[in-house]
Design an enzyme around this catalytic site. Sequence first.
Site, short mmCIF file in Angstrom:
data_model
loop_
_atom_site.label_atom_id
_atom_site.label_comp_id
_atom_site.label_asym_id
_atom_site.label_seq_id
_atom_site.Cartn_x
_atom_site.Cartn_y
_atom_site.Cartn_z
CG ASN A 34 -5.73 -20.66 -53.52
OD1 ASN A 34 -6.01 -20.05 -52.88
ND2 ASN A 34 -6.46 -22.06 -53.65
NE ARG A 35 -1.15 -13.75 -54.58
CZ ARG A 35 -1.09 -12.73 -55.28
NH1 ARG A 35 -1.49 -12.65 -56.40
NH2 ARG A 35 -0.85 -11.56 -54.76
#
Length: 229
Positions: A34-35
Amino acid sequence: DVLEGRPLDLAGRHVVVSAGGTREFLDPVRFLGNRSSGRQGFALAAAAVARGARVTVVAANVELPAPAGVDVVRVVSTEQLRQQVLLAAEGADAVVMAAAPADFRPAQFVDAKIKKTPDGATPEIRLVENPDILVELVGARAGAAPVIVGFAAETGDATATVIEHARAKLARKGCDLLVVNDVSDGKAFGRDDNEAVLLGADGSVVEVPLGPKTALAHAVWDAVVQRLD
Ligand code: CTP
Ligand code: CA
């Protein structure tokens, strides 16, 4: 300067912060991730050091230098994050789960790189759910310690507003505080500033205006200090 005039109100305390985003590998070269950059987690750690705490950061794939004076434990997967956070949390005064653990992992890890097949068939990747570390921390705590803080990046939708989703999440998790980010239009990721609402299990609401991640970090520690015995 947000540090100016701050008391050493975490002196003698041990706090644990998780940071970054976990990765779940499918094969030796590919992962689900994820970011989350880890910037907010590292800002929390640096702020706690500035207020006198002993700080352990469990960092998942954070590509940033460790803040000065912090013990950093580097991990990759949600299961590794879980083990290191639970270990560090023993005897700690506060735990802040700023990390974004992957909620699912591939049901199996394939030892050799997954190859395309000549017939063009698309692989199906079965996922299994990861353990919820925050819920485990709440379940494991003895009495009121440690103070446990969760983070939530939420978007509003047809069923509820950001705050309504967040209140429900806070109740589900059972933690003391939830730091809520509105990510409706991709804000907050990889930036140096942040805005948030701190929801307390006691019903309290603190709005933290857009500002440096350090300012949000200090607002979180202010709320934690209030809840320490
Ligand atoms: N969290 C955790 N363990 C997980 C997933 C999340 O400890 N396996 C923690 C996060 O670090 C964060 C809080 O729980 O502090 C909320 O994370 P979030 O992803 O918003 O919660 P989820 O229960 O996974 O809900 P959602 O379906 O919205 O992702
Ligand atoms: Ca999640």
